[in-house]
Write a protein that holds these residues in place. Structure first.
Motif, PDB file in Angstrom:
ATOM      1  N   ASP A 349       0.861  -1.184   0.000  1.00 38.11           N
ATOM      2  CA  ASP A 349       0.000   0.000   0.000  1.00 38.11           C
ATOM      3  C   ASP A 349       0.897   1.234   0.000  1.00 38.11           C
ATOM      4  O   ASP A 349       1.167   1.820   1.037  1.00 38.11           O
ATOM      5  CB  ASP A 349      -0.908  -0.027   1.223  1.00 38.11           C
ATOM      6  CG  ASP A 349      -1.823   1.198   1.309  1.00 38.11           C
ATOM      7  OD1 ASP A 349      -1.967   1.909   0.292  1.00 38.11           O
ATOM      8  OD2 ASP A 349      -2.362   1.444   2.400  1.00 38.11           O
ATOM      9  N   LEU A 356      -4.016  -2.733  -1.146  1.00 39.14           N
ATOM     10  CA  LEU A 356      -2.716  -3.176  -1.639  1.00 39.14           C
ATOM     11  C   LEU A 356      -2.585  -2.956  -3.143  1.00 39.14           C
ATOM     12  O   LEU A 356      -3.444  -3.379  -3.926  1.00 39.14           O
ATOM     13  CB  LEU A 356      -2.498  -4.652  -1.303  1.00 39.14           C
ATOM     14  CG  LEU A 356      -2.379  -4.965   0.190  1.00 39.14           C
ATOM     15  CD1 LEU A 356      -2.411  -6.472   0.423  1.00 39.14           C
ATOM     16  CD2 LEU A 356      -1.103  -4.361   0.769  1.00 39.14           C
ATOM     17  N   ASP A 357      -1.501  -2.291  -3.528  1.00 39.26           N
ATOM     18  CA  ASP A 357      -1.217  -1.987  -4.921  1.00 39.26           C
ATOM     19  C   ASP A 357      -0.194  -2.983  -5.477  1.00 39.26           C
ATOM     20  O   ASP A 357       0.425  -3.750  -4.726  1.00 39.26           O
ATOM     21  CB  ASP A 357      -0.690  -0.556  -5.026  1.00 39.26           C
ATOM     22  CG  ASP A 357      -1.572   0.435  -4.280  1.00 39.26           C
ATOM     23  OD1 ASP A 357      -2.734   0.605  -4.694  1.00 39.26           O
ATOM     24  OD2 ASP A 357      -1.120   1.002  -3.266  1.00 39.26           O
TER      25      ASP A 357
END
Length: 597
Positions: A349, A356-357
């Motif tokens: 993140d 969450l990326d």
């Protein structure tokens, strides 16, 4: 925030991608292979913005040699790669196998096509941490001597006996090693039902409790179908890169499938690939696999970085099945709808919004990609807006989000190295060995490259592959472990003084799986929230420290720590001191707290 500004346009593109998925054009991308090669858009780098001028107290020094990490990674000949099996290379692990609170190292190794004299074959290596900045090779004593084309590594306590076990992927036969808890391991691959009847190109792996029954299941990704005894190579190869003969693939070679194995709770696994719906995703050039909860529903999903084919995002349906949603969710291809050569995966993140990326590394003449997670609904390609499109010369592999300066914001690191050593002989500017890259998080949704400000070791050229992240000397700063083809690994230690504070959290499951893989940790300090998720695998087919490291900046107190355990239950701990390693057991709270030595 800045990425919400063009939301209407992004939603329009999302509908376009959904239409592609519905029409079947997404699968046609992977079938329409225009000859041999690797997906690359041939783009130029974006202009570099002016440096922010902020202090960057990070200086990496490679201490691998004096730490005792001396064995080279053998992966074919150094000056030629006749087959793609030789070119990709393996992962590596920061792995506390003896649970003494100090990170050990597991090095995956390969071989050469012509083989080696008996007794001289390269092997994997387990290095035990001596707690003084050095390591001892204990491979033979531990029972982990293994030769062949090793690839990925992931860890997890599959039988809940309190000792994290080791799983290795390979071109050939994978291996499950049971950690006996006394410094030794036993190969239980056959006993566990994980032997393969055929030679397959296995790559990524992740332990994941996908059905939340308290036992870790196993997911394996695969690259392509190849028989090096029959595939073109050597003087007869017909594939080229920039007019120079090179190894063939991945395009032009048959794609592979992924597999999901359910834990039977008796030391064995059952193949549930079809039953779970994983088989419906079809074939891809699968590399790194990662399991994490992208939509915050409390159930782990699966992501696979696919080389020169659309990525996979397998959404957990919470009933033992998955649905492949990468195209409609915007995580299959880039924002322009084009495939890229996805290899390494970082999950974190980075902007502190609680989702969450995903960051993925790619081939040269292309940018990496940053998929911004928009409230768990879809992903937005923000690579250029985030300042990550400023370099296109390198071939990226291992990567990770880590707070290198402990300021409370996740930075990014990528390691690089090309797959064609032959090209350098004719085109000197196209190097086989390449430097690493670091991007510091500016805290506003963007990054700036600080590679040249991070120490000479970071700029040294290597043909790197896997990398792992963790605090091996327990000094409160994250170190980096890197695979280098034809050389020993690099151990990059941050030697810069830094007064920022931190907290490291180790989780132990009881009702949940013992390794707490899939647990979500939310930390509140100074009015900001940070999240971490305990993950098995990632980077480029590598394993990082299972402890979760948080930078705190100037804050000396953690107001609240919330843990959502893999079974869905939550508990909170309040008013914690900084600069310590803390162990939390499910249902018991803090069971150990150790201040920095």
């Amino acid at each position: 925030m800045r990425f919400e500004k063009g939301l209407r346009q992004k939603l329009t593109r999302r509908r376009f991608l959904e239409a592609l998925a519905t029409s079947g054009l997404a699968t046609s991308f992977q079938r329409n292979l225009f000859g041999q090669g690797i997906a690359s858009r041939g783009v130029r780098p974006a202009p570099r913005p002016k440096f922010s001028g902020r202090p960057w107290n990070v200086q990496f020094a490679d201490i691998a040699a004096r730490a005792g990490l001396t064995h080279p990674v053998i992966y074919g000949q150094n000056n030629a790669k006749r087959y793609i099996v030789e070119a990709n290379g393996p992962g590596i692990a920061f792995y506390d196998y003896d649970h003494d609170g100090w990170l050990d190292i597991f090095l995956v190794n390969g071989t050469r096509l012509e083989g080696f004299p008996k007794g001289q074959e390269p092997t994997n290596h387990l290095y035990r941490n001596n707690r003084d900045g050095t390591f001892t090779d204990v491979t033979a004593d531990a029972g982990l001597v293994r030769t062949g084309w090793g690839y990925g590594v992931c860890v997890g306590d599959y039988d809940n006996d309190g000792h994290d076990d080791l799983f290795l992927t390979a071109y050939g036969q994978n291996a499950l090693y049971h950690n006996n808890g006394n410094g030794t391991f036993t190969d239980v691959t056959a006993r566990a039902g994980l032997l393969s009847r055929a030679t397959r190109f296995n790559t990524g792996c992740t332990f994941v409790d996908y059905d939340r029954d308290g036992y870790l299941d196993l997911f394996v990704s695969r690259y392509l179908q190849i028989d090096i005894a029959k595939t073109a190579g050597g003087p007869d190869r017909y594939c080229t890169f920039r007019g120079i003969p090179v190894n063939c693939g991945p395009r032009g070679l048959a794609q592979e499938t992924c597999s999901l194995y359910h834990n039977n709770r008796d030391g064995t696994f059952a193949d549930v690939t079809e039953k779970s719906g994983i088989s419906k995703a079809g074939t891809r050039y699968g590399l790194t696999a990662a399991a994490f909860d992208y939509n915050n529903d409390g159930w782990p999903d699966l992501f696979v970085a696919d080389d020169s084919s659309p990525n996979l995002l397998l959404r957990n349906n919470r009933d033992g099945t998955f649905t492949e949603v990468a195209m409609e969710a915007g995580a299959a291809v880039n924002g322009d709808g084009q495939e890229q050569a996805n290899m390494g995966v970082a999950v974190g993140d980075y902007d502190g919004d609680g989702f969450l990326d995903i960051f993925a590394t790619h081939f040269s003449d292309d940018t990496p990609i940053l998929y911004h997670n928009v409230k768990g609904e879809f992903f937005d390609d923000v690579t250029t807006a985030a300042g990550l499109a400023v370099e296109t010369r390198f071939v990226g592999w291992g990567s990770g989000f880590a707070d290198f300066d402990n300021d409370g914001w996740l930075d990014l690191l990528e390691v690089n190295g090309t797959v064609y050593p032959e090209v350098e002989k004719t085109i000197p500017d196209y190097r086989f060995k390449m430097p690493r890259e670091v991007f510091r998080n500016l805290g506003d949704g963007s990054f700036e490259e600080v590679s040249e400000r991070s120490g000479a070791a970071l700029l040294e050229p290597h043909s790197s592959r896997g990398c792992a992240f963790g605090d091996f000397d327990n000094d409160g700063k994250v170190e980096i472990l890197v695979v280098n083809l034809g050389e020993p690994p690099s151990l990059l230690k941050n030697t810069a003084a830094n007064s920022n504070h931190w907290l490291a959290v180790k989780l132990l499951g009881t009702k949940s799986n013992r390794s707490a893989i899939g647990a979500r940790v939310t930390l509140d300090a100074g009015g900001r929230k940070q999240i971490r998720e305990v993950m098995s695998g990632g980077s480029y087919i590598s394993q990082s420290d299972l402890r979760q490291h948080f930078g705190l900046g100037a804050y000396q107190k953690v107001e609240r720590l919330e843990i959502r355990w893999p079974n869905g239950l939550t508990e909170q701990i309040k008013n914690l001191d900084c600069d310590q390693f803390m162990t939390v057991q499910e249902g018991k709270g803090v069971v150990q707290a150790v201040k920095r030595p």
